[in-house]
Motif scaffolding. Structure first.
Motif, short mmCIF file in Angstrom:
data_model
loop_
_atom_site.label_atom_id
_atom_site.label_comp_id
_atom_site.label_asym_id
_atom_site.label_seq_id
_atom_site.Cartn_x
_atom_site.Cartn_y
_atom_site.Cartn_z
N TRP A 21 -50.11 -14.01 -42.12
CA TRP A 21 -49.97 -13.26 -43.22
C TRP A 21 -51.58 -12.70 -43.64
CZ3 TRP A 21 -51.22 -12.59 -48.29
CH2 TRP A 21 -50.72 -11.36 -48.91
N GLN A 22 -52.11 -13.80 -43.82
CA GLN A 22 -53.56 -13.25 -44.57
C GLN A 22 -54.22 -12.64 -43.63
OE1 GLN A 22 -54.34 -14.46 -48.03
NE2 GLN A 22 -55.60 -12.73 -47.52
N GLU A 23 -54.38 -13.09 -42.43
CA GLU A 23 -55.08 -12.56 -41.16
C GLU A 23 -54.82 -11.07 -41.08
OE1 GLU A 23 -55.78 -12.74 -36.24
OE2 GLU A 23 -54.84 -14.34 -37.52
N TYR A 24 -53.66 -10.48 -41.40
CA TYR A 24 -53.26 -9.38 -41.24
C TYR A 24 -53.61 -8.53 -42.39
CZ TYR A 24 -50.02 -4.93 -41.20
OH TYR A 24 -49.77 -3.75 -41.28
N GLU A 25 -53.67 -9.17 -43.47
CA GLU A 25 -54.13 -8.43 -44.84
C GLU A 25 -55.80 -8.43 -44.78
OE1 GLU A 25 -52.36 -7.75 -47.86
OE2 GLU A 25 -50.97 -7.45 -46.45
N ASP A 26 -56.35 -9.36 -44.19
CA ASP A 26 -57.89 -9.23 -44.27
C ASP A 26 -58.30 -8.09 -43.44
OD1 ASP A 26 -57.83 -11.22 -46.12
OD2 ASP A 26 -58.15 -12.60 -44.38
N SER A 27 -57.58 -7.89 -42.07
CA SER A 27 -57.86 -6.88 -41.15
C SER A 27 -59.25 -7.03 -40.71
CB SER A 27 -57.81 -5.42 -41.79
OG SER A 27 -56.38 -5.31 -42.34
N LYS A 28 -59.74 -8.16 -40.09
CA LYS A 28 -60.75 -8.28 -39.34
C LYS A 28 -60.88 -8.66 -38.10
CE LYS A 28 -63.05 -9.72 -43.97
NZ LYS A 28 -63.65 -10.96 -44.77
N THR A 29 -59.92 -9.38 -37.65
CA THR A 29 -59.88 -9.93 -36.27
C THR A 29 -59.05 -8.64 -35.53
OG1 THR A 29 -57.34 -10.61 -36.56
CG2 THR A 29 -59.20 -12.21 -37.09
N PRO A 30 -59.68 -8.69 -34.11
CA PRO A 30 -59.04 -7.68 -33.09
C PRO A 30 -57.39 -7.80 -33.25
CG PRO A 30 -60.82 -8.84 -32.32
CD PRO A 30 -60.44 -9.51 -33.45
N GLU A 31 -56.69 -8.79 -33.18
CA GLU A 31 -55.38 -8.98 -33.60
C GLU A 31 -55.01 -8.20 -34.47
OE1 GLU A 31 -56.87 -11.85 -30.33
OE2 GLU A 31 -57.40 -11.30 -32.25
N SER A 32 -55.23 -8.36 -35.72
CA SER A 32 -54.79 -7.95 -37.00
C SER A 32 -54.95 -6.51 -36.85
CB SER A 32 -55.61 -8.38 -38.20
OG SER A 32 -57.04 -7.90 -38.06
N LEU A 33 -56.17 -5.78 -36.34
CA LEU A 33 -56.53 -4.47 -36.07
C LEU A 33 -55.41 -3.79 -35.13
CD1 LEU A 33 -60.30 -4.41 -36.16
CD2 LEU A 33 -58.98 -3.65 -37.96
N PHE A 34 -55.11 -4.37 -34.37
CA PHE A 34 -54.03 -3.82 -33.30
C PHE A 34 -52.78 -3.92 -33.70
CE2 PHE A 34 -51.00 -4.87 -29.85
CZ PHE A 34 -50.96 -3.76 -29.41
N VAL A 35 -52.24 -4.74 -34.63
CA VAL A 35 -51.01 -4.86 -35.32
C VAL A 35 -50.88 -3.76 -36.55
CG1 VAL A 35 -49.28 -6.26 -36.76
CG2 VAL A 35 -50.77 -7.52 -34.87
N HIS A 36 -52.05 -3.54 -36.87
CA HIS A 36 -51.95 -2.32 -37.99
C HIS A 36 -51.80 -1.05 -37.58
CE1 HIS A 36 -53.01 -3.83 -42.17
NE2 HIS A 36 -53.85 -4.72 -41.63
N ASP A 37 -52.44 -0.88 -36.12
CA ASP A 37 -52.06 0.28 -35.39
C ASP A 37 -50.61 0.20 -34.75
OD1 ASP A 37 -54.75 1.01 -35.28
OD2 ASP A 37 -55.14 0.77 -33.17
N ILE A 38 -50.16 -0.71 -34.64
CA ILE A 38 -48.53 -1.05 -34.20
C ILE A 38 -47.78 -0.62 -35.63
CG2 ILE A 38 -46.71 -2.53 -33.59
CD1 ILE A 38 -48.49 -1.75 -31.25
N ASP A 39 -48.16 -0.78 -36.75
CA ASP A 39 -47.41 -0.70 -37.89
C ASP A 39 -47.24 1.06 -38.14
OD1 ASP A 39 -46.43 -1.11 -40.33
OD2 ASP A 39 -48.02 -0.71 -41.39
N LYS A 40 -48.38 1.64 -37.91
CA LYS A 40 -48.56 3.21 -37.87
C LYS A 40 -47.88 3.76 -37.01
CE LYS A 40 -53.03 2.80 -40.00
NZ LYS A 40 -52.96 1.45 -40.33
N ILE A 41 -47.70 3.30 -35.44
CA ILE A 41 -47.06 3.98 -34.30
C ILE A 41 -45.48 3.71 -34.57
CG2 ILE A 41 -47.19 2.08 -32.55
CD1 ILE A 41 -47.18 5.89 -32.14
#
Length: 254
Positions: A166-186
Motif C-alpha cells: 500500500w505504501q509503495e503505491y502511495e509513494d509512487s516511486k517504483t516502476p511497479e507503482s507508476l504502472f499501477v497508477h496508470d492502470i487505475d486511470k485506464i
C-alpha cells in the motif's frame, strides 16, 4: 503524498486540495476509532487469526465508489469491483512492460491500493477533505488493519507485506507503482464509457476524459486512445456528440 492524491472522486480534481477551512478543521477529528465505534460487533483485534480481517474486506464489496454517485449512478461499482478489474488489467501487460516489471507485485498492489477505504470511505472533493487529511486517515487505517488485525497472524508477516504494498503505491516511486497508477486511470476510463453506454448515451461523463493525460506509460496510453475512439464511435452511432475535457477527443486519422 503523491500528486495523484489531488485526483479524487474517480479522477475529478479537488480545487481546494491542501487547504483547511473551518469545516475541514472540524472533520479532521476523524479517527479509526470513531468509525469502529459504529460497527457492531467490532472486529476482534490482536488475535492469531486472519478471520477478523476477512470480515473487514466485506466493506470493500459493499462500499460504492462515490464519484459515480455524483452523476446519479446509484447502483455503481464498489471499491472491490474497481480493484479486481485493475488486478486483471495488470496481468494483461504487454511484454514491453512485463519484461521490465514484477507483474505479480503489480497485481497484488492493485488489490490493496484502496484497502484503506474500507473504513475511510471513498472521499470526494465535495466532502471538503484535503489531500493531507485524506492521507492521514488512510495511513492510520492501514496501520490499524496491518497491526491490530494482522499483527499477530503468521508472525505479522502478511500484515507487513500488505502495508508495504500500500505504501509503495502511495509513494509512487517504483516502476511497479507508476504502472499501477496508470492502470487505475485506464480502469476509470473503461468504467466511464460503460456507464455512458448503459444509459443509452443519456449520461455524458466526458468530465473524466482528462484523466487520460495523466497516464505515463506508452502502452497504457494506447489503451486509452482505443477506449476514446470506441467512445467516439458509439456516440456517433447514437447520433449524439459527447463532451471532452482538455482536448482529449481523438483526432481524425490521416
Amino acid at each position: 503524498m503523491t500528486a495523484d492524491k489531488a485526483i479524487q472522486a474517480n479522477g475529478v480534481s479537488d480545487p481546494a486540495a491542501g487547504k483547511l477551512d473551518a469545516k475541514e478543521a472540524e472533520t479532521s477529528a476523524w479517527t479509526v476509532e470513531s468509525v469502529l465505534a459504529e460497527i457492531t460487533p467490532r472486529y476482534a483485534e490482536n488475535t492469531d487469526s486472519p478471520v477478523p480481517f476477512f470480515h473487514l474486506l466485506e466493506r470493500l464489496k459493499t462500499t460504492k465508489r462515490a464519484g459515480w454517485r455524483r452523476f446519479g449512478i446509484s447502483d455503481c461499482e464498489s471499491i472491490s469491483d474497481h480493484m479486481y478489474r485493475m488486478s486483471i488489467l495488470t496481468m494483461m501487460a504487454p511484454s514491453s512492460i512485463s519484461s521490465k516489471l514484477d507483474i505479480l507485485r503489480c497485481c497484488r498492489m492493485a488489490l490493496v491500493h484502496d484497502m484503506a477505504e474500507s473504513l475511510v470511505g471513498d472521499i470526494t472533493p465535495v466532502d471538503n477533505v484535503s489531500k493531507e487529511e485524506k492521507g492521514r486517515r488512510e495511513s492510520e487505517t492501514m496501520d490499524y488493519i496491518c497491526t491490530n488485525l494482522l499483527g499477530k497472524f503468521n508472525g505479522g508477516l502478511n500484515g507487513k507485506d500488505v502495508r508495504q504494498l500500500w505504501q509503495e503505491y502511495e509513494d509512487s516511486k517504483t516502476p511497479e507503482s507508476l504502472f499501477v497508477h496508470d492502470i487505475d486511470k485506464i480502469e476509470l476510463l473503461l468504467q466511464m464509457v460503460e456507464y455512458e453506454r448503459a444509459s443509452g448515451f443519456e449520461r455524458d461523463l466526458g468530465e473524466f476524459t482528462w484523466v487520460a493525460l495523466k497516464i505515463q506509460s506508452d502502452e497504457v496510453k494506447v489503451w486509452a486512445e482505443q477506449v476514446f475512439r470506441e467512445r467516439q464511435d458509439m456516440w456517433k452511432q447514437a447520433g449524439k456528440t459527447p463532451s471532452w475535457r482538455a482536448d482529449t477527443e481523438p483526432k481524425a486519422k490521416s
